[in-house]
Design an enzyme around this catalytic site. Structure first.
Site, PDB file in Angstrom:
ATOM      1  N   ARG A 118     -18.259  13.648  11.903  1.00 12.26           N
ATOM      2  CA  ARG A 118     -17.251  13.318  12.963  1.00 12.26           C
ATOM      3  C   ARG A 118     -16.991  11.589  12.718  1.00 12.26           C
ATOM      4  O   ARG A 118     -16.431  11.088  13.592  1.00 12.26           O
ATOM      5  CB  ARG A 118     -17.771  13.298  14.309  1.00 12.26           C
ATOM      6  N   LYS A 140      -3.832   6.011   6.607  1.00 15.12           N
ATOM      7  CA  LYS A 140      -3.416   7.515   6.618  1.00 15.12           C
ATOM      8  C   LYS A 140      -4.165   8.267   5.481  1.00 15.12           C
ATOM      9  O   LYS A 140      -4.113   7.778   4.349  1.00 15.12           O
ATOM     10  CB  LYS A 140      -1.944   7.373   6.248  1.00 15.12           C
ATOM     11  N   GLU A 182       7.445   2.121  -4.250  1.00 17.14           N
ATOM     12  CA  GLU A 182       7.079   2.001  -3.163  1.00 17.14           C
ATOM     13  C   GLU A 182       7.152   0.287  -2.593  1.00 17.14           C
ATOM     14  O   GLU A 182       7.533  -0.172  -1.671  1.00 17.14           O
ATOM     15  CB  GLU A 182       5.563   2.436  -2.640  1.00 17.14           C
ATOM     16  N   LYS A 224       2.916  -4.394   4.506  1.00 14.73           N
ATOM     17  CA  LYS A 224       2.158  -3.048   4.781  1.00 14.73           C
ATOM     18  C   LYS A 224       1.225  -3.420   6.169  1.00 14.73           C
ATOM     19  O   LYS A 224       1.573  -2.696   7.157  1.00 14.73           O
ATOM     20  CB  LYS A 224       1.579  -2.304   3.866  1.00 14.73           C
ATOM     21  N   GLU A 234       1.380   5.077  14.299  1.00 16.55           N
ATOM     22  CA  GLU A 234       3.042   5.622  14.205  1.00 16.55           C
ATOM     23  C   GLU A 234       3.566   6.144  15.447  1.00 16.55           C
ATOM     24  O   GLU A 234       4.081   7.351  15.497  1.00 16.55           O
ATOM     25  CB  GLU A 234       3.113   6.605  13.038  1.00 16.55           C
ATOM     26  N   ARG A 239       6.215   2.042  12.219  1.00 13.43           N
ATOM     27  CA  ARG A 239       5.590   2.441  10.915  1.00 13.43           C
ATOM     28  C   ARG A 239       6.180   3.498  10.351  1.00 13.43           C
ATOM     29  O   ARG A 239       6.021   3.539   9.073  1.00 13.43           O
ATOM     30  CB  ARG A 239       4.060   3.030  11.422  1.00 13.43           C
ATOM     31  N   ASN A 243       8.526   5.231   5.942  1.00 16.38           N
ATOM     32  CA  ASN A 243       8.882   6.662   5.082  1.00 16.38           C
ATOM     33  C   ASN A 243      10.361   6.642   4.639  1.00 16.38           C
ATOM     34  O   ASN A 243      10.676   7.589   4.360  1.00 16.38           O
ATOM     35  CB  ASN A 243       8.644   7.633   6.125  1.00 16.38           C
ATOM     36  N   HIS A 246      11.139   9.239   2.257  1.00 16.51           N
ATOM     37  CA  HIS A 246       9.988  10.305   2.254  1.00 16.51           C
ATOM     38  C   HIS A 246      10.618  11.640   2.537  1.00 16.51           C
ATOM     39  O   HIS A 246       9.885  12.525   1.995  1.00 16.51           O
ATOM     40  CB  HIS A 246       8.958   9.643   3.076  1.00 16.51           C
ATOM     41  N   HIS A 250       9.603  14.248   0.176  1.00 11.40           N
ATOM     42  CA  HIS A 250       8.484  15.290   0.256  1.00 11.40           C
ATOM     43  C   HIS A 250       9.148  16.652   0.063  1.00 11.40           C
ATOM     44  O   HIS A 250       8.525  17.433  -0.398  1.00 11.40           O
ATOM     45  CB  HIS A 250       7.941  15.085   1.799  1.00 11.40           C
ATOM     46  N   HIS A 263       4.991  11.289  -6.861  1.00 10.94           N
ATOM     47  CA  HIS A 263       5.470  10.945  -5.649  1.00 10.94           C
ATOM     48  C   HIS A 263       6.258   9.646  -5.375  1.00 10.94           C
ATOM     49  O   HIS A 263       7.416   9.692  -4.729  1.00 10.94           O
ATOM     50  CB  HIS A 263       4.037  10.271  -4.703  1.00 10.94           C
TER      51      HIS A 263
HETATM   52  P1  NAD Z   1      -2.481   9.775  -8.197  1.00 12.30           P
HETATM   53  O1  NAD Z   1      -3.558   9.217  -7.475  1.00 12.30           O
HETATM   54  O2  NAD Z   1      -2.258  11.064  -8.584  1.00 12.30           O
HETATM   55  O3  NAD Z   1      -2.744   8.757  -9.830  1.00 12.30           O
HETATM   56  C1  NAD Z   1      -1.793   8.786 -10.515  1.00 12.30           C
HETATM   57  C2  NAD Z   1      -2.103   9.243 -11.931  1.00 12.30           C
HETATM   58  O4  NAD Z   1      -2.989   7.723 -12.600  1.00 12.30           O
HETATM   59  C3  NAD Z   1      -3.605  10.059 -11.742  1.00 12.30           C
HETATM   60  O5  NAD Z   1      -3.267  10.851 -12.932  1.00 12.30           O
HETATM   61  C4  NAD Z   1      -4.795   9.241 -12.013  1.00 12.30           C
HETATM   62  O6  NAD Z   1      -5.810   9.936 -12.272  1.00 12.30           O
HETATM   63  C5  NAD Z   1      -4.263   8.070 -12.789  1.00 12.30           C
HETATM   64  N1  NAD Z   1      -4.861   6.838 -12.573  1.00 12.30           N
HETATM   65  C6  NAD Z   1      -5.198   6.385 -11.436  1.00 12.30           C
HETATM   66  N2  NAD Z   1      -5.818   5.042 -11.841  1.00 12.30           N
HETATM   67  C7  NAD Z   1      -5.636   4.989 -13.045  1.00 12.30           C
HETATM   68  C8  NAD Z   1      -5.894   3.829 -13.990  1.00 12.30           C
HETATM   69  N3  NAD Z   1      -6.323   2.652 -13.628  1.00 12.30           N
HETATM   70  N4  NAD Z   1      -5.706   4.010 -15.316  1.00 12.30           N
HETATM   71  C9  NAD Z   1      -5.306   5.302 -15.775  1.00 12.30           C
HETATM   72  N5  NAD Z   1      -4.942   6.224 -15.141  1.00 12.30           N
HETATM   73  C10 NAD Z   1      -5.127   6.153 -13.621  1.00 12.30           C
HETATM   74  O7  NAD Z   1      -1.246   9.267  -7.755  1.00 12.30           O
HETATM   75  P2  NAD Z   1      -0.647   7.813  -6.883  1.00 12.30           P
HETATM   76  O8  NAD Z   1       0.820   7.800  -7.095  1.00 12.30           O
HETATM   77  O9  NAD Z   1      -1.776   6.694  -6.961  1.00 12.30           O
HETATM   78  O10 NAD Z   1      -0.773   8.485  -5.291  1.00 12.30           O
HETATM   79  C11 NAD Z   1       0.132   9.424  -5.025  1.00 12.30           C
HETATM   80  C12 NAD Z   1      -0.433   9.997  -3.513  1.00 12.30           C
HETATM   81  O11 NAD Z   1      -0.586   8.979  -2.672  1.00 12.30           O
HETATM   82  C13 NAD Z   1       0.469  11.012  -3.166  1.00 12.30           C
HETATM   83  O12 NAD Z   1      -0.507  12.256  -2.682  1.00 12.30           O
HETATM   84  C14 NAD Z   1       0.842  10.498  -1.816  1.00 12.30           C
HETATM   85  O13 NAD Z   1       1.367  11.392  -0.805  1.00 12.30           O
HETATM   86  C15 NAD Z   1      -0.143   9.376  -1.310  1.00 12.30           C
HETATM   87  N6  NAD Z   1       0.448   8.340  -0.708  1.00 12.30           N
HETATM   88  C16 NAD Z   1      -0.266   8.010   0.512  1.00 12.30           C
HETATM   89  C17 NAD Z   1       0.110   7.034   1.165  1.00 12.30           C
HETATM   90  C18 NAD Z   1      -0.604   6.732   2.523  1.00 12.30           C
HETATM   91  O14 NAD Z   1      -0.166   5.960   3.539  1.00 12.30           O
HETATM   92  N7  NAD Z   1      -1.995   7.108   2.606  1.00 12.30           N
HETATM   93  C19 NAD Z   1       1.285   6.346   0.978  1.00 12.30           C
HETATM   94  C20 NAD Z   1       1.650   6.555  -0.192  1.00 12.30           C
HETATM   95  C21 NAD Z   1       1.430   7.749  -1.046  1.00 12.30           C
HETATM   96  N1  GLY Z   2       2.967   5.280   3.458  1.00 10.26           N
HETATM   97  C1  GLY Z   2       3.412   5.573   4.782  1.00 10.26           C
HETATM   98  C2  GLY Z   2       2.469   4.762   5.886  1.00 10.26           C
HETATM   99  O1  GLY Z   2       1.362   4.222   5.361  1.00 10.26           O
HETATM  100  O2  GLY Z   2       2.661   4.907   6.724  1.00 10.26           O
END
Ligand code: NAD
Ligand code: GLY
Length: 363
Positions: A118, A140, A182, A224, A234, A239, A243, A246, A250, A263
């Protein structure tokens, strides 16, 4: 090193940004309560950076959970690998999870931390530009479902975010560009001077100029942090502005299959579709839309969506988290630098989707 604060009362935390921070024990250890630490990473990032992180953890009892790499594995089945590692090592409630990786690892680790017994502590060490400017900040967390992106999750703030700009040195160009999408988003939704700075600095950013990158990360995190402090959960359409693009994006990610479009790429195209719809509503001028397209092109991001029918978009868009009372609400632009959450007449939305479908790249 720059340190920013995410101001959330008792849940406030620092974001440290700088070169070479990964191995700095002094930044990590104040945020680790107990002795047990689980590092969650993936098969690409762990061989590059896990040893350096381990060395900074001193006499903690450190275990690892190495996930397969990719958006396609951001699901409940692979989340279970984290719970299995925690239980196998008999980790208790004062353990700390550390996410070492991009947004996929960060979102999954945070969700596991929210749910394990939890709720246990967690730390974000983002290693992609996208994770450094967006996903590691704000709490998030979650996973995808085959029927919808990020549909299962929780809000769970980290104890600290440690952004080591050096790790971007190994990030592939395509991933860097996806992160820039982003960054551009903050300019479009709430920071026109930043958008202007980005237009002037994009060549340096794409060429990985360290000063330009560090400035872009700091400014993005400031934006941010301010948005998250104003609307952590949100609840009041502040917040939700994060998006922009998005809902369209999405739909592209889900429809194409997770990981086919990155993404950030889907968000880039989606932001241009949002700008197009904002123009049809009479809010943006044609030259504003061209300016939006121009900065995305400067960053080497896609501006044409995949060829999907309007009905296919609408089907995926109807499960968006901003839907209220069955009504689709979108983030749109009143002006460049000022976003709003709004409904849009169905006929105009269809026009935008059909324009995309007509111009889009074959699947
Ligand atoms: P990812 O985590 O898939 O990383 C992209 C690629 O880069 C992967 O193959 C990873 O292994 C590689 N990688 C990571 N760091 C590296 C480094 N330093 N050197 C070499 N390779 C490296 O993708 P991302 O773009 O980081 O994240 C996308 C995800 O984030 C999506 O699932 C999206 O929904 C989520 N997201 C979440 C929020 C949030 O607020 N929580 C906001 C935006 C996006
Ligand atoms: N990336 C959208 C949020 O954090 O709200």
């Amino acid at each position: 090193m720059h340190t920013l604060d995410v101001a959330l009362g008792a849940r406030s935390y620092p974001i440290h940004i700088g070169a070479g921070l990964l191995g700095q024990a002094g930044l990590l250890q104040p945020h680790i309560r107990g002795k047990q630490v689980l590092i969650v990473s993936n098969t690409t990032v762990a061989p590059l950076y896990l040893d350096r992180l381990r060395a900074a953890l001193g006499d903690s009892v450190v275990a690892e959970c190495i996930l397969p790499d990719g958006e396609a594995y951001k699901d409940l089945a692979h989340l279970d690998l984290i719970f299995t590692a925690l239980l196998k090592h008999r980790f208790n409630r004062d353990c700390t999870l550390i996410a070492l990786g991009g947004g996929v690892v960060g979102d999954m680790t945070g969700f596991a931390a929210a749910a394990y017994q939890r709720g246990v502590d967690f730390i974000q060490i983002p290693t992609t530009l996208l994770a450094q400017v967006d996903s590691s900040v704000g709490g998030k967390t979650g996973v995808n479902h085959a029927l919808g992106k990020n549909m299962i999750g929780a809000f769970k703030q980290p104890n600290v975010v440690i952004i080591d700009t050096d790790v971007l040195g190994t990030l592939p160009d395509r991933e860097l560009r996806a992160g820039i999408a982003e960054v551009i988003k903050y300019g479009l939704i709430r920071d026109l001077p930043f958008l202007e700075w980005l237009e002037a600095s994009m060549t340096a950013l794409v060429a990985r100029d360290p000063v330009a990158l560090a400035d872009a990360i700091r400014r993005s995190c400031e934006n941010k942090a301010a948005v998250v402090a104003a609307d952590e959960l949100e609840q009041n359409d502040v917040r939700a502005l994060l998006n922009l693009g998005h809902t369209f994006g999405h739909a592209i990610e889900t429809s194409m299959g997770y990981g086919v479009w990155l993404h950030g790429e889907a968000v880039a195209t989606g932001m241009l579709m949002a700008a197009d719809l904002s123009m049809r509503l009479g809010w943006l001028s044609a030259s504003d839309v061209q300016r939006t397209r121009g900065i995305l092109l400067q960053a080497g991001l896609p501006v044409l969506p995949p060829q999907m029918s309007a009905d296919e978009y609408l089907d995926h868009m109807s499960v968006d988290k901003k839907v209220k009372d069955g009504q689709l609400r979108l983030v749109l632009l009143k002006h460049l630098g000022e976003a709003v959450v709004s409904t849009a007449p169905a006929v105009l939305l269809r026009e935008t989707l059909q324009a995309g479908a007509a111009l889009g790249v074959p699947r």
